[in-house]
Scaffold this active site. Structure first.
Site, short mmCIF file in Angstrom:
data_model
loop_
_atom_site.label_atom_id
_atom_site.label_comp_id
_atom_site.label_asym_id
_atom_site.label_seq_id
_atom_site.Cartn_x
_atom_site.Cartn_y
_atom_site.Cartn_z
N PHE A 111 0.82 -1.22 0.00
CA PHE A 111 0.00 0.00 0.00
C PHE A 111 0.85 1.26 0.00
CE2 PHE A 111 0.19 2.25 4.03
CZ PHE A 111 0.84 1.35 4.86
N LYS A 112 2.12 1.13 0.33
CA LYS A 112 2.97 2.33 0.41
C LYS A 112 3.09 3.03 -0.94
CE LYS A 112 5.33 1.10 4.64
NZ LYS A 112 4.65 -0.16 5.02
N ASP A 113 2.84 2.30 -2.03
CA ASP A 113 2.85 2.93 -3.36
C ASP A 113 1.80 4.04 -3.48
OD1 ASP A 113 4.90 1.33 -4.51
OD2 ASP A 113 3.47 -0.27 -4.93
#
Ligand SMILES: *Cc1c(COP(=O)(O)O)cnc(C)c1O
Length: 464
Positions: A111-113
């Site tokens: 999810f860090k993208d």
């Protein structure tokens, strides 16, 4: 929009200034001085928007007139064009009003993208306008490093140096970092552990005199406000698809540094009807103990199958405590120097505010594997260990079966094959765009576990 430090000891800043830094000079974290609030009618009117259009609505008030709308729109559209799913954040059903929000369709499968794709482009935009360059320095034990490198590799005004502990990250995670190419990306394998890497980064931020005079360090860990900001959007997106805002929705969030769940809390304060917010932890359960029993004592770090949640103290929790203490920076500053050590609880009336907002659970490795196996058997869905903890915590904490319960799936299972095989399942394959990962050439330099070894490296390799 203005931003202030949670420790109340420095002047307010605008969005651009907050973007281009790390901690506030007083050691605090930046938070907006006021939150925008959206009416139900307004949220309802966003139902048909695409993900990038929705993002524009949610984030625009936080940026104000600092970036022209058309420029911001381009940055957002380009950022999410790199995702491999038409919905960007994909909602899947487990039945019984239980859902999984797949946040792993970005370039690095975590999810860090969602935030770091935007952050790299935002930085470049702002730096071009100011005709300035910066150096990003960060430490990672896994997902942050690859997402940050991937987000910044096209940012020609940024040189990015990511430290990881040599021989102490998984093969997939190392490969995802060391195969990113670009003349502005540098991977440093430090001969030490993750704490050593973090200590070096902290010391470098505290004394930046090793950099050329016109450079400064920028942080890409979740203390950077822009990361939190971009994560608010998918709470609105999921709720709208499940009948919100007429209907309440609950969320369960695999939690490490408290950035992702804090974004959910902000969404709720901004007017999104959220019922429950579940903090899901692994054996490193300080947040669960605090939310459930007002016990904030720091214990030993345990290594688990969900390494991105192996964290002793969650940096973004300070942002939430700032609200619990009514924005009293002096009290927060005092508390943060002792919290977890000399002070292990907060006054009861403060703690009741915490427990009124969050539910929580701690899930051990054995149960994590059981959940991975049983969800796979019942629905065919393969959860990564972090997401499995989220699903289990959601089930333990759920109060009302008629309210949709959404677990954020924070990583693709192929990133964490150990847990999948421990659950008795076949090791999952990487998605197509990464299927040749193990054949790609790696680039990294091994450096001594020493501040000056790292700062010398940065000094000699940062482009003129
Ligand atoms: C970073 C990460 C988390 C923890 O998120 P926080 O915002 O630090 O709470 C959970 N799962 C995965 C897979 C991650 O990469």
């Amino acid at each position: 929009m203005k931003y202030e430090s949670t420790r109340g000891g420095c002047p307010q800043q605008n969005f651009e200034q907050v973007l281009l830094t790390g901690l506030a000079p007083d050691g605090g974290l930046y938070v907006p001085t006021e939150l925008p609030h959206f009416s139900l009618e307004e949220i309802e009117s966003w139902r048909e928007l695409s993900y990038p259009e929705l993002a524009m609505k949610v984030i625009a008030p936080f940026i104000g007139d600092e970036i022209p709308t058309q420029d911001l729109r381009e940055i957002i559209e380009q950022s999410y064009a790199a995702f491999n799913h038409p919905d960007i954040a994909a909602l899947e059903s487990l039945g019984n009003e239980e859902y999984v929000l797949e946040l792993f369709h970005g370039p690095t499968l975590a999810f860090k993208d969602f935030a770091l794709q935007v952050l790299g482009r935002l930085l470049n935009y702002v730096l071009s306008k100011r005709d300035q360059r910066v150096v990003i320095l960060g430490a990672t034990s896994g997902d942050t490093g690859s997402a940050a490198l991937e987000g910044c590799r096209h940012s020609d005004r940024v040189d990015i140096f990511i430290l990881h502990p040599h021989n102490r990250v998984s093969d997939v995670q190392r490969k995802q970092m060391t195969t990113v190419t670009g003349n502005n990306v540098f991977n440093l394998a430090v001969e030490g552990n993750f704490d050593d890497c973090q200590r070096i980064v902290k010391a470098a931020f505290a004394d930046q005199s090793f950099l050329a005079e016109d450079r400064q360090l920028v942080a890409v860990n979740s203390i950077n406000w822009a990361r939190i900001l971009m994560q608010i959007v998918y709470y609105f997106s999921a709720a709208l698809r499940l009948g919100g805002p007429e209907r309440k929705v609950s969320f369960s969030v695999p939690t490490g540094n408290f950035g992702d769940i804090y974004a959910g809390y902000l969404a709720k304060r901004m007017g999104l009807p959220i019922d429950q917010l579940v903090v899901a932890t692994n054996k490193n359960d300080i947040l669960h103990r605090f939310i459930a029993h007002n016990d904030y004592s720091v214990s030993e770090l345990a290594k688990t199958y969900s390494p991105s949640m192996d964290i002793l103290v969650s940096s973004n929790f300070e942002r939430f405590l700032f609200d619990v203490f009514d924005g009293d920076g002096a009290t927060v500053a005092d508390l943060m120097t002792k919290f977890g050590k000399d002070i292990r609880s907060v006054p009861n009336e403060r703690w009741q505010r915490v427990s009124a907002i969050f539910d929580s659970a701690a899930v051990d490795d054995e149960t994590t594997c059981e959940v991975i196996a049983s969800v796979k058997a019942q629905t065919g869905m393969l959860l990564d260990p972090h997401s499995a903890i989220g699903v289990e915590a959601a089930r333990r904490c759920r109060r009302d079966d008629s309210v949709p319960m959404v677990t954020l799936a924070t990583a693709h299972p192929a990133k964490f094959g150990d847990a999948i095989t421990a659950a008795g399942l076949a090791s999952p394959e990487l998605p197509e765009h990464l299927s040749d990962l193990f054949e790609r050439e790696e680039n990294f330099s091994v450096v001594a576990n020493d501040l000056y070894a790292v700062t010398d490296y940065v000094k000699t390799h940062a482009r003129r």
